[in-house]
Design a protein around this motif. Structure first.
Motif, PDB file in Angstrom:
ATOM      1  N   LEU A 201      47.702  79.515  27.191  1.00 46.13           N
ATOM      2  CA  LEU A 201      47.604  80.351  26.757  1.00 46.13           C
ATOM      3  C   LEU A 201      46.300  80.730  28.448  1.00 46.13           C
ATOM      4  O   LEU A 201      45.499  79.861  29.654  1.00 46.13           O
ATOM      5  CB  LEU A 201      46.622  79.546  26.756  1.00 46.13           C
ATOM      6  N   PRO A 202      46.756  82.485  29.423  1.00 41.53           N
ATOM      7  CA  PRO A 202      45.979  82.649  30.279  1.00 41.53           C
ATOM      8  C   PRO A 202      44.694  82.438  29.730  1.00 41.53           C
ATOM      9  O   PRO A 202      43.994  83.391  29.049  1.00 41.53           O
ATOM     10  CB  PRO A 202      46.525  84.260  30.081  1.00 41.53           C
ATOM     11  N   LEU A 203      43.484  82.148  30.769  1.00 42.45           N
ATOM     12  CA  LEU A 203      42.128  82.002  30.642  1.00 42.45           C
ATOM     13  C   LEU A 203      41.558  82.894  32.150  1.00 42.45           C
ATOM     14  O   LEU A 203      42.459  82.798  32.897  1.00 42.45           O
ATOM     15  CB  LEU A 203      42.066  80.550  30.268  1.00 42.45           C
ATOM     16  N   ARG A 204      40.869  83.580  32.352  1.00 38.93           N
ATOM     17  CA  ARG A 204      39.788  83.699  33.356  1.00 38.93           C
ATOM     18  C   ARG A 204      38.334  83.785  32.829  1.00 38.93           C
ATOM     19  O   ARG A 204      38.067  83.236  32.495  1.00 38.93           O
ATOM     20  CB  ARG A 204      39.834  85.504  33.516  1.00 38.93           C
ATOM     21  N   LYS A 205      37.856  83.121  34.566  1.00 37.29           N
ATOM     22  CA  LYS A 205      36.149  82.518  34.613  1.00 37.29           C
ATOM     23  C   LYS A 205      36.182  83.529  34.984  1.00 37.29           C
ATOM     24  O   LYS A 205      36.384  83.883  35.893  1.00 37.29           O
ATOM     25  CB  LYS A 205      37.143  81.736  35.875  1.00 37.29           C
ATOM     26  N   GLU A 206      34.839  83.114  33.869  1.00 37.49           N
ATOM     27  CA  GLU A 206      33.884  84.195  34.644  1.00 37.49           C
ATOM     28  C   GLU A 206      32.318  83.699  34.372  1.00 37.49           C
ATOM     29  O   GLU A 206      31.768  82.723  34.011  1.00 37.49           O
ATOM     30  CB  GLU A 206      33.646  85.419  33.585  1.00 37.49           C
ATOM     31  N   ALA A 207      31.414  84.550  35.609  1.00 36.95           N
ATOM     32  CA  ALA A 207      30.045  84.047  35.843  1.00 36.95           C
ATOM     33  C   ALA A 207      29.564  84.250  34.127  1.00 36.95           C
ATOM     34  O   ALA A 207      29.602  85.468  34.350  1.00 36.95           O
ATOM     35  CB  ALA A 207      29.270  84.387  37.018  1.00 36.95           C
ATOM     36  N   ALA A 208      27.950  83.718  33.770  1.00 38.19           N
ATOM     37  CA  ALA A 208      27.758  84.858  32.518  1.00 38.19           C
ATOM     38  C   ALA A 208      25.907  84.358  33.458  1.00 38.19           C
ATOM     39  O   ALA A 208      25.948  83.611  33.708  1.00 38.19           O
ATOM     40  CB  ALA A 208      27.936  83.134  31.770  1.00 38.19           C
ATOM     41  N   VAL A 228      24.195  80.121  37.212  1.00 44.27           N
ATOM     42  CA  VAL A 228      24.542  77.902  36.236  1.00 44.27           C
ATOM     43  C   VAL A 228      25.459  78.491  35.665  1.00 44.27           C
ATOM     44  O   VAL A 228      25.918  77.213  34.303  1.00 44.27           O
ATOM     45  CB  VAL A 228      23.172  77.620  36.351  1.00 44.27           C
ATOM     46  N   LYS A 229      26.319  79.018  34.590  1.00 42.50           N
ATOM     47  CA  LYS A 229      27.156  78.910  34.063  1.00 42.50           C
ATOM     48  C   LYS A 229      28.204  79.817  34.457  1.00 42.50           C
ATOM     49  O   LYS A 229      27.873  81.073  34.537  1.00 42.50           O
ATOM     50  CB  LYS A 229      26.563  79.128  32.794  1.00 42.50           C
ATOM     51  N   TYR A 230      29.770  79.292  34.223  1.00 38.50           N
ATOM     52  CA  TYR A 230      31.192  79.927  33.551  1.00 38.50           C
ATOM     53  C   TYR A 230      31.886  79.803  32.740  1.00 38.50           C
ATOM     54  O   TYR A 230      31.685  78.694  31.880  1.00 38.50           O
ATOM     55  CB  TYR A 230      31.565  79.837  35.118  1.00 38.50           C
ATOM     56  N   GLU A 231      31.857  80.557  32.274  1.00 41.59           N
ATOM     57  CA  GLU A 231      32.975  80.736  31.016  1.00 41.59           C
ATOM     58  C   GLU A 231      34.437  81.250  31.103  1.00 41.59           C
ATOM     59  O   GLU A 231      34.764  82.120  31.981  1.00 41.59           O
ATOM     60  CB  GLU A 231      32.272  81.652  29.853  1.00 41.59           C
ATOM     61  N   PHE A 232      34.769  80.908  30.531  1.00 36.26           N
ATOM     62  CA  PHE A 232      36.593  80.477  30.080  1.00 36.26           C
ATOM     63  C   PHE A 232      37.177  81.797  28.878  1.00 36.26           C
ATOM     64  O   PHE A 232      37.248  81.037  28.079  1.00 36.26           O
ATOM     65  CB  PHE A 232      36.832  79.419  30.049  1.00 36.26           C
ATOM     66  N   ASP A 236      38.857  88.596  25.517  1.00 39.19           N
ATOM     67  CA  ASP A 236      37.649  88.996  25.842  1.00 39.19           C
ATOM     68  C   ASP A 236      36.781  88.262  24.956  1.00 39.19           C
ATOM     69  O   ASP A 236      35.590  88.296  24.525  1.00 39.19           O
ATOM     70  CB  ASP A 236      36.465  90.027  24.984  1.00 39.19           C
ATOM     71  N   LEU A 237      37.513  87.259  24.618  1.00 41.63           N
ATOM     72  CA  LEU A 237      36.881  85.835  23.944  1.00 41.63           C
ATOM     73  C   LEU A 237      36.729  84.449  24.674  1.00 41.63           C
ATOM     74  O   LEU A 237      37.094  83.677  25.600  1.00 41.63           O
ATOM     75  CB  LEU A 237      37.456  85.741  22.990  1.00 41.63           C
ATOM     76  N   ALA A 238      35.239  83.878  24.727  1.00 36.63           N
ATOM     77  CA  ALA A 238      34.585  82.945  25.688  1.00 36.63           C
ATOM     78  C   ALA A 238      35.064  81.307  24.503  1.00 36.63           C
ATOM     79  O   ALA A 238      34.080  81.718  23.605  1.00 36.63           O
ATOM     80  CB  ALA A 238      32.927  83.084  25.891  1.00 36.63           C
ATOM     81  N   ILE A 239      35.515  81.050  24.870  1.00 37.55           N
ATOM     82  CA  ILE A 239      36.070  79.344  24.494  1.00 37.55           C
ATOM     83  C   ILE A 239      36.226  78.322  24.779  1.00 37.55           C
ATOM     84  O   ILE A 239      36.040  77.073  23.936  1.00 37.55           O
ATOM     85  CB  ILE A 239      37.817  79.457  23.721  1.00 37.55           C
ATOM     86  N   ALA A 240      35.259  78.675  26.043  1.00 40.68           N
ATOM     87  CA  ALA A 240      34.786  77.027  27.079  1.00 40.68           C
ATOM     88  C   ALA A 240      33.979  77.944  27.801  1.00 40.68           C
ATOM     89  O   ALA A 240      34.477  78.254  28.406  1.00 40.68           O
ATOM     90  CB  ALA A 240      35.981  76.158  27.640  1.00 40.68           C
ATOM     91  N   SER A 241      32.645  76.586  27.671  1.00 38.79           N
ATOM     92  CA  SER A 241      31.949  76.638  28.949  1.00 38.79           C
ATOM     93  C   SER A 241      31.574  75.901  29.918  1.00 38.79           C
ATOM     94  O   SER A 241      31.326  74.320  29.573  1.00 38.79           O
ATOM     95  CB  SER A 241      30.844  77.524  28.701  1.00 38.79           C
ATOM     96  N   VAL A 242      31.701  75.916  31.568  1.00 40.21           N
ATOM     97  CA  VAL A 242      30.630  74.431  31.841  1.00 40.21           C
ATOM     98  C   VAL A 242      29.070  75.004  32.645  1.00 40.21           C
ATOM     99  O   VAL A 242      28.904  76.480  33.087  1.00 40.21           O
ATOM    100  CB  VAL A 242      31.672  74.695  33.603  1.00 40.21           C
ATOM    101  N   ASN A 243      28.433  74.116  32.576  1.00 38.77           N
ATOM    102  CA  ASN A 243      26.425  74.319  32.473  1.00 38.77           C
ATOM    103  C   ASN A 243      25.939  74.302  33.044  1.00 38.77           C
ATOM    104  O   ASN A 243      26.641  72.468  33.044  1.00 38.77           O
ATOM    105  CB  ASN A 243      26.291  74.481  31.357  1.00 38.77           C
ATOM    106  N   THR A 244      25.330  74.289  34.550  1.00 35.33           N
ATOM    107  CA  THR A 244      24.592  73.538  35.461  1.00 35.33           C
ATOM    108  C   THR A 244      22.719  73.614  34.808  1.00 35.33           C
ATOM    109  O   THR A 244      22.535  74.666  34.943  1.00 35.33           O
ATOM    110  CB  THR A 244      24.662  73.260  36.712  1.00 35.33           C
ATOM    111  N   HIS A 245      21.948  72.842  34.480  1.00 35.83           N
ATOM    112  CA  HIS A 245      20.961  72.765  34.124  1.00 35.83           C
ATOM    113  C   HIS A 245      19.520  72.644  34.871  1.00 35.83           C
ATOM    114  O   HIS A 245      18.687  72.300  35.062  1.00 35.83           O
ATOM    115  CB  HIS A 245      20.136  72.350  33.163  1.00 35.83           C
ATOM    116  N   ARG A 246      20.537  72.238  36.288  1.00 32.77           N
ATOM    117  CA  ARG A 246      19.570  71.608  37.931  1.00 32.77           C
ATOM    118  C   ARG A 246      18.730  70.527  36.831  1.00 32.77           C
ATOM    119  O   ARG A 246      19.435  69.722  36.324  1.00 32.77           O
ATOM    120  CB  ARG A 246      18.738  72.731  38.138  1.00 32.77           C
ATOM    121  N   ASN A 247      17.337  70.545  37.008  1.00 33.84           N
ATOM    122  CA  ASN A 247      16.590  69.254  36.642  1.00 33.84           C
ATOM    123  C   ASN A 247      15.631  69.620  35.423  1.00 33.84           C
ATOM    124  O   ASN A 247      14.727  68.936  35.425  1.00 33.84           O
ATOM    125  CB  ASN A 247      15.316  68.939  38.327  1.00 33.84           C
TER     126      ASN A 247
END
Length: 313
Positions: A201-208, A228-232, A236-247
């Protein structure tokens, strides 16, 4: 999660996500409320079990959160300032006015005068409830929680499993020291990429750029400089994300570290389950082939992890 450059309304859907398979012939589909048949339900459960197991293996406590949250709590987290276009609220009927302000069969609506003031919010992400559940507490530096909740987003249009009013989101949430929040995202970025490769499943990682902070603040400038957020994304469909919110949530919810007494840092990894269904069926052509691909990917990654220093899934 955000969909960039969405397909136009009514665009054909290729692969396995056909009208029949997503129950797209049902009246609720155009309103963002499609149903799933047995095959889709089985694949959704397999995916959720997979993602939950990643969290549990990493040490996360499984929890169940309420489907609604006090609107006052969400307002305190700037939700209605930052995401007013997505916000959905709920309220009971005003029974004293029900007779004079009845439901309209013509419009399909209750008039606003027939409703009590809206004091409940339907969250657009699972992690809000986790931070509110931990408010006023002291946590270990390496706290992890995993939840799967119904989430709700008002959209300009709805489209099959790709864009819905109500959908399920599995999240694995880190609360603790800054290095814990950061390593959580690095670890799960690797897991997501390895899983996608095993699935073909080819995914690309992009900053959101979802604004957890006020757009005019210095924190917003920092967010633009350091995403603070990257989507996979699949296509054209974001199916996962990694998010940092600091404090941010540590401050707003008074979550402190037992080790230092300072505010906790938080980060989360999110999986839009229905969006994974869309991506997998578009890629593999049917529910059954997609399910076999997930089972095979899990087996191969487990076999690879058995000879590694640490778990891959």
């Amino acid at each position: 999660m955000t969909v960039t450059t969405p397909a136009p309304v009514g665009a054909p859907v290729t692969g396995g996500e056909t009208k029949a398979e997503t129950r797209g012939d049902r009246p609720g589909t155009s309103r963002g409320l499609p149903s799933l048949g047995p095959e889709g339900t089985r694949l959704l459960r397999l995916l959720d079990d997979t993602f939950e197991s990643w969290g549990v293996t990493a040490g996360a406590r499984p929890m169940t959160m309420p489907p609604l949250l006090p609107a006052a709590d969400l307002a305190r987290l700037d939700y209605y300032d930052n995401f007013p276009h997505q916000a959905v609220v709920a309220t009971p009927l005003d029974l004293d006015r029900r007779a004079t302000e009845p439901f309209s069969a013509d419009t399909g609506h209750f008039p606003s005068a027939a409703l009590q003031p809206a004091s409940l919010g339907l969250p657009s992400a699972s992690c809000y409830a986790v931070y509110l559940d931990h408010q006023g507490t002291r946590v270990a530096d390496d706290t992890l929680v995993t939840v799967c909740s119904w989430c709700f987003r008002k959209e300009t249009h709805y489209e099959g499993m790709r864009r819905q009013l109500g959908f399920r989101m599995r999240e694995i949430v880190a609360i603790g020291a800054p290095d814990h929040a950061e390593s959580h995202l690095a670890d799960f970025t690797t897991r997501i990429q390895a899983f996608a490769a095993a699935l073909d499943l080819p995914l690309r990682k992009e900053a959101a750029c979802d604004p957890f902070f006020d757009k005019g603040s210095s924190k917003a400038l920092l967010q633009r400089l350091t995403p603070v957020k990257y989507e996979f994304l699949y296509e054209d469909l974001a199916i996962a994300s990694v998010n940092t919110h600091r404090n941010f949530f540590g401050d707003r919810c008074d979550i402190t570290l037992a080790s230092t007494g300072g505010p906790a840092f938080t980060s989360c990894v999110a999986f839009g389950l229905e969006r994974w269904l869309s991506a997998l069926t578009r890629r593999h052509g049917s529910w059954e082939v997609a399910r076999e691909a997930v089972l095979d990917a899990n087996a191969r990654l487990r076999a690879g992890a058995s000879g590694a220093a640490g778990p891959v899934i």
